[in-house]
Design a protein around this motif. Sequence first.
Motif, PDB file in Angstrom:
ATOM      1  N   ALA A 238      35.238  42.938  46.783  1.00 36.19           N
ATOM      2  CA  ALA A 238      35.628  43.465  48.087  1.00 36.19           C
ATOM      3  C   ALA A 238      34.406  43.895  48.912  1.00 36.19           C
ATOM      4  O   ALA A 238      34.345  43.650  50.128  1.00 36.19           O
ATOM      5  N   MET A 239      33.409  44.528  48.246  1.00 38.36           N
ATOM      6  CA  MET A 239      32.243  45.035  48.971  1.00 38.36           C
ATOM      7  C   MET A 239      31.249  43.927  49.325  1.00 38.36           C
ATOM      8  O   MET A 239      30.552  44.029  50.333  1.00 38.36           O
ATOM      9  N   GLU A 240      31.185  42.888  48.509  1.00 35.72           N
ATOM     10  CA  GLU A 240      30.216  41.805  48.742  1.00 35.72           C
ATOM     11  C   GLU A 240      30.922  40.499  49.125  1.00 35.72           C
ATOM     12  O   GLU A 240      30.454  39.416  48.785  1.00 35.72           O
ATOM     13  N   TRP A 241      32.035  40.615  49.840  1.00 33.38           N
ATOM     14  CA  TRP A 241      32.849  39.444  50.169  1.00 33.38           C
ATOM     15  C   TRP A 241      32.069  38.425  50.993  1.00 33.38           C
ATOM     16  O   TRP A 241      32.180  37.218  50.778  1.00 33.38           O
ATOM     17  N   ASN A 242      31.264  38.912  51.904  1.00 30.62           N
ATOM     18  CA  ASN A 242      30.504  38.019  52.789  1.00 30.62           C
ATOM     19  C   ASN A 242      29.058  37.821  52.331  1.00 30.62           C
ATOM     20  O   ASN A 242      28.216  37.360  53.106  1.00 30.62           O
ATOM     21  N   ASN A 243      28.792  38.175  51.084  1.00 30.10           N
ATOM     22  CA  ASN A 243      27.425  38.071  50.576  1.00 30.10           C
ATOM     23  C   ASN A 243      27.431  37.474  49.166  1.00 30.10           C
ATOM     24  O   ASN A 243      27.173  38.175  48.179  1.00 30.10           O
ATOM     25  N   PRO A 244      27.724  36.178  49.042  1.00 33.52           N
ATOM     26  CA  PRO A 244      27.780  35.558  47.705  1.00 33.52           C
ATOM     27  C   PRO A 244      26.438  35.539  46.990  1.00 33.52           C
ATOM     28  O   PRO A 244      26.383  35.467  45.763  1.00 33.52           O
ATOM     29  N   THR A 245      25.335  35.613  47.726  1.00 26.29           N
ATOM     30  CA  THR A 245      24.025  35.614  47.078  1.00 26.29           C
ATOM     31  C   THR A 245      23.770  36.887  46.268  1.00 26.29           C
ATOM     32  O   THR A 245      22.852  36.920  45.438  1.00 26.29           O
ATOM     33  N   ALA A 246      24.584  37.913  46.517  1.00 23.35           N
ATOM     34  CA  ALA A 246      24.415  39.152  45.759  1.00 23.35           C
ATOM     35  C   ALA A 246      24.690  38.954  44.269  1.00 23.35           C
ATOM     36  O   ALA A 246      24.216  39.721  43.426  1.00 23.35           O
ATOM     37  N   TRP A 247      25.443  37.904  43.930  1.00 22.34           N
ATOM     38  CA  TRP A 247      25.792  37.642  42.537  1.00 22.34           C
ATOM     39  C   TRP A 247      24.735  36.813  41.819  1.00 22.34           C
ATOM     40  O   TRP A 247      24.816  36.655  40.591  1.00 22.34           O
TER      41      TRP A 247
END
Length: 380
Positions: A238-247
């Motif tokens: 939910a918090m990183e929905w628009n940031n797939p690179t965070a994974w």
Amino acid sequence: MSKESITQLYKKVKPYLAVFLLQLGNAGMAIVSKFALDKGMSQHVFVVYRHAIAFVVIAPFAIVLDRKIRPKLTFSVFVKIALIGLLEPVMDQNLFYTGMKMTTATFATAICNVLPAFSIAMAWILGLEKVYLRRLPGLAKVLGTIVTVGGAMFMTLVNGPMLNLPWTHVNGHQESTSSANNKQDVIKGALMMLAGCVCWSAFIILQAITLKSYPAGLSLTVLICLMGTLESSILAVAMEWNNPTAWSIHFDSKLLAAVYAGVVRSGFTIYIQGLIMKQKGPVFVTAFNPLSTILVAILGFFILSEIMYLGGVIGAIIIFVGLYLVLWGKSKDQLGSKSDNEKIIPTAQNVATMDERIITSNQEFMTINVTSVKSTNGTA
């Protein structure tokens, strides 16, 4: 020394050695995680990876070592485990790491010294810890709790002058760090970490309660890590929905932080602190947090080049004084409630209760005598 005396000494020292190793692991955790967060790692993703790694590492040990002692997983135990996973992996760690991003590793571990005070307050409310307000140790616990929280507030609100220590001379890295610190909302970060400490205290208390109905420590650790992974994944998505690179993760400091946190902090720490709680109670586990503060302060200066302020030092000293009062009261309670220094202050209610007990015992004594006389007469 005889073999028996050495064995007895080891049994007495073992909990203290174990809790010291826990604090040493916590100190390393603060340094490694702060370094990874400063490198841009998402704190929400970090929590997910941390508990997923802990689950993978601890599960084989639990399967083999707990196969004969593992009880049936009832619905009530499952609910407790789900709540534990929500309190510590999800709420506590997300709040704590978000607050750490706004402050420093030393500041974060110093704030965590309010944990024993929160733990005692919760244990007192739930009946796991006895606090006798009419005795000096009980008053020391309450006063120590107030002083500890006051020290945390002082450390949060008062900065003071910067301490010009030999290893913190201004350089390029520190200038950027100092300018970044001016933009950070330290108060907001501290409040987040304090809220995380409340969740952490609740987690420790609930873990102690759950161990009574589910005593398989390794299996409980695995289930907590599994629930923490699932629940924190929902928040991270939910918090990183628009940031797939965070994974994305590579063989760097981010992976090191996740592995260290999963194996040392989330895996074996939960299990070891459960063993300590069975012997010493939940408050004992949290009472040695200042050790990690000292270790992190030393490591933070040399590794992270953190800058220390006078207000932070004074606040930490106040916290230590409050913590000492709490530990002193705790140690006196463990020595026994009938020592000379712990006499209950006589009140009218106490005297009345003693009179009732005396009257009841006299009545029972008279009843026994009458019965014995009747039985004697009947035999004659």
